[in-house]
Enzyme design. Sequence first.
Site, PDB file in Angstrom:
ATOM      1  N   GLU A 124      -0.583  38.692  29.736  1.00 25.21           N
ATOM      2  CA  GLU A 124      -1.599  39.013  28.745  1.00 25.21           C
ATOM      3  C   GLU A 124      -1.102  40.133  27.847  1.00 25.21           C
ATOM      4  O   GLU A 124      -0.270  40.946  28.242  1.00 25.21           O
ATOM      5  CB  GLU A 124      -2.897  39.443  29.438  1.00 25.21           C
ATOM      6  CG  GLU A 124      -3.522  38.369  30.308  1.00 25.21           C
ATOM      7  CD  GLU A 124      -4.805  38.827  30.978  1.00 25.21           C
ATOM      8  OE1 GLU A 124      -5.330  39.898  30.591  1.00 25.21           O
ATOM      9  OE2 GLU A 124      -5.278  38.127  31.891  1.00 25.21           O
ATOM     10  N   GLU A 191      -7.566  32.054  24.895  1.00 22.18           N
ATOM     11  CA  GLU A 191      -8.798  31.994  25.688  1.00 22.18           C
ATOM     12  C   GLU A 191     -10.005  32.516  24.930  1.00 22.18           C
ATOM     13  O   GLU A 191      -9.985  33.606  24.360  1.00 22.18           O
ATOM     14  CB  GLU A 191      -8.630  32.799  26.985  1.00 22.18           C
ATOM     15  CG  GLU A 191      -9.867  32.794  27.876  1.00 22.18           C
ATOM     16  CD  GLU A 191      -9.622  33.343  29.263  1.00 22.18           C
ATOM     17  OE1 GLU A 191     -10.581  33.361  30.063  1.00 22.18           O
ATOM     18  OE2 GLU A 191      -8.479  33.749  29.557  1.00 22.18           O
TER      19      GLU A 191
END
Length: 277
Positions: A124, A191
């Site tokens: 991430e 996402e």
Amino acid sequence: MYTGDPPQTRRPVTVGRLQRMKADGQKVVALTAYDYTFAVAEDQAGVDVILVGDSLGMVVQGRDTTVPVTVEEMVYHTRCVTAARPSALVMADMPFMSYATLEDGLRNAARLMQEGGAQMIKLEGAGEQAELVARLARAGIPVCAHLGLQPQLVHKLGGYRVQGRESAAADAMLADAQALEAAGADLLLLECVPAELGRRISQGLEIPVIGIGAGPDCDGQILVLQDILGVTPGRIPRFSKNFMNGAGSIQCALQAYVQAVRSGAFPDAAHSFGGQG
């Protein structure tokens, strides 16, 4: 059913094959798994990418977030999945704080590949991770970047919310995606963003973009295994779907998910987010 050597009926999925799928307009099907048995089942159903996600902290360990998951736990579960020797490409998450420095990132990515058997790692972070992505790429480690909602930042974000709804935030996310691609990322997971932003980023990159709550125009889709089987305690996210409804078995549910993504039937508007993007 799952004793002995699992059957090998497909050509191995590689980074190059995923790139060709995008070029050919073929949707990439991805799904999480955390053990041998479900890795075999997903591979037999035709899943292209199996993600050993740090989501295991929530759906396996029962924790509130992914933050407590350790590198050792990720190595263990990745090893369980790769024991299935799937044709699917196996990708493993870099857990929270495992790549706080370049040295940490290189060392822990190597562990996931050498000890766990992963073929790609996922991390991430926005454009600030470009240097690490470049270092990993130079070391021969395939990388999936992760933008949009980043669960490891849940405490900073104040919860799980749709990202990129404002025009400036959407433009910044596209710029981050392009920077990560330029640094050497092979794949991007996007996402919880508006469907229009998912389309913009997918069209703006050469590498495949895998969406989860990012609309139907991404190059592929991924969901959490427990969500699609309807066994997640409490409510599942809006962008997910219980594929056990109407399915006679777990294997039928997995196949239904693969077919729905491959055909473009999933996600529909009910499983996507609006907004400016």
